[in-house]
Write a protein that holds these residues in place. Structure first.
Motif, PDB file in Angstrom:
ATOM      1  N   CYS A 116      43.036  14.840  -7.499  1.00 26.60           N
ATOM      2  CA  CYS A 116      43.956  15.135  -6.402  1.00 26.60           C
ATOM      3  C   CYS A 116      45.290  14.422  -6.638  1.00 26.60           C
ATOM      4  O   CYS A 116      45.317  13.219  -6.941  1.00 26.60           O
ATOM      5  CB  CYS A 116      43.347  14.669  -5.080  1.00 26.60           C
ATOM      6  SG  CYS A 116      44.423  14.953  -3.663  1.00 26.60           S
ATOM      7  N   HIS A 118      47.351  13.427  -4.556  1.00 25.88           N
ATOM      8  CA  HIS A 118      47.697  12.480  -3.504  1.00 25.88           C
ATOM      9  C   HIS A 118      47.409  11.052  -3.955  1.00 25.88           C
ATOM     10  O   HIS A 118      48.335  10.303  -4.247  1.00 25.88           O
ATOM     11  CB  HIS A 118      46.942  12.814  -2.192  1.00 25.88           C
ATOM     12  CG  HIS A 118      47.253  11.854  -1.082  1.00 25.88           C
ATOM     13  ND1 HIS A 118      46.284  11.341  -0.262  1.00 25.88           N
ATOM     14  CD2 HIS A 118      48.424  11.314  -0.665  1.00 25.88           C
ATOM     15  CE1 HIS A 118      46.849  10.524   0.621  1.00 25.88           C
ATOM     16  NE2 HIS A 118      48.159  10.501   0.390  1.00 25.88           N
ATOM     17  N   SER A 138      43.305  17.090   1.789  1.00 22.58           N
ATOM     18  CA  SER A 138      44.316  17.985   1.232  1.00 22.58           C
ATOM     19  C   SER A 138      43.615  19.277   0.839  1.00 22.58           C
ATOM     20  O   SER A 138      42.501  19.248   0.296  1.00 22.58           O
ATOM     21  CB  SER A 138      44.989  17.354   0.011  1.00 22.58           C
ATOM     22  OG  SER A 138      45.912  16.368   0.416  1.00 22.58           O
ATOM     23  N   ARG A 147      49.501  23.596  -3.109  1.00 21.45           N
ATOM     24  CA  ARG A 147      49.143  22.838  -1.909  1.00 21.45           C
ATOM     25  C   ARG A 147      49.227  23.752  -0.696  1.00 21.45           C
ATOM     26  O   ARG A 147      50.204  24.471  -0.511  1.00 21.45           O
ATOM     27  CB  ARG A 147      50.100  21.654  -1.740  1.00 21.45           C
ATOM     28  CG  ARG A 147      49.846  20.824  -0.510  1.00 21.45           C
ATOM     29  CD  ARG A 147      50.968  19.795  -0.292  1.00 21.45           C
ATOM     30  NE  ARG A 147      50.882  19.232   1.038  1.00 21.45           N
ATOM     31  CZ  ARG A 147      51.398  19.787   2.132  1.00 21.45           C
ATOM     32  NH1 ARG A 147      52.056  20.916   2.064  1.00 21.45           N
ATOM     33  NH2 ARG A 147      51.256  19.197   3.313  1.00 21.45           N
ATOM     34  N   GLY A 150      47.730  19.061   4.071  1.00 24.63           N
ATOM     35  CA  GLY A 150      47.278  17.705   3.772  1.00 24.63           C
ATOM     36  C   GLY A 150      48.370  16.880   3.114  1.00 24.63           C
ATOM     37  O   GLY A 150      49.478  17.364   2.873  1.00 24.63           O
TER      38      GLY A 150
END
Ligand code: FES
Length: 171
Positions: A116, A118, A138, A147, A150
């Motif tokens: 991920c 993030h 997410s 995306r 999230g």
């Protein structure tokens, strides 16, 4: 007269009463030990221990690995994961290779990095056309990797997937 020196070395511990035999001979104790070993129950106990150890050794042999146990994640990098492992309209996460493979429509396969963007968690699942990170939820599009929602700042990184017959490889 000089006997005392010999008997005095063995007598300090011989306060127990083996009354019939003098303390000069160790034969009674040795005889007792031999009789214990040759006693019928004693022999059976020794035999039981040996048999028990043999049984434990037989039970502790390592399990034989099965071919199917290594056919999911590891095979994706080696070349040749069955396409049947990826459901139509869904996807499968292969943690060993950090890859998520989706099949948005029958026969169309997509592959993405399962890390991920993030905070680096591993993607957890593919549901309802979206790839989901379990850490902070997410969501990414299962067809494009973009995306959807999230905290992830970007979409997933695409990988190259090659389908040959009923198997695929990812690079
Ligand atoms: Fe995936 Fe936070 S690490 S959403």
């Amino acid at each position: 007269m000089t006997r005392r020196t010999h008997s005095s070395t063995t007598e300090p511990t011989s306060s127990t009463s083996t009354s019939d035999t003098p303390s000069t001979s160790p034969e009674p104790r040795l005889g007792d030990r031999i009789s214990l070993l040759t006693d019928r129950r004693g022999v059976l106990r020794v035999a039981g221990v040996v048999v028990g150890a043999g049984a434990l050794a037989a039970c502790s042999s390592p399990p034989v690995p099965t071919a199917s146990a290594d056919s999911s994640g590891g095979a994706a990098a080696a070349g040749g994961t069955p396409t049947s492992e990826v459901p139509v309209g869904g996807g499968t996460v292969f943690p060993d290779t950090m890859t998520v493979v989706t099949q948005p429509t029958a026969g169309t396969f997509k592959a993405f990095d399962a890390v991920c963007p993030h905070q680096g968690c591993t993607i957890g699942s593919v549901e309802n056309g979206q790839i989901i990170c379990p850490c902070h939820q997410s969501h990414f599009d299962a067809t494009t990797g973009d995306r959807v929602s999230g905290p992830a700042p970007t979409g997933l990184t695409a990988k190259t997937i090659t389908v040959t017959g009923t198997a695929f490889t990812v690079s």
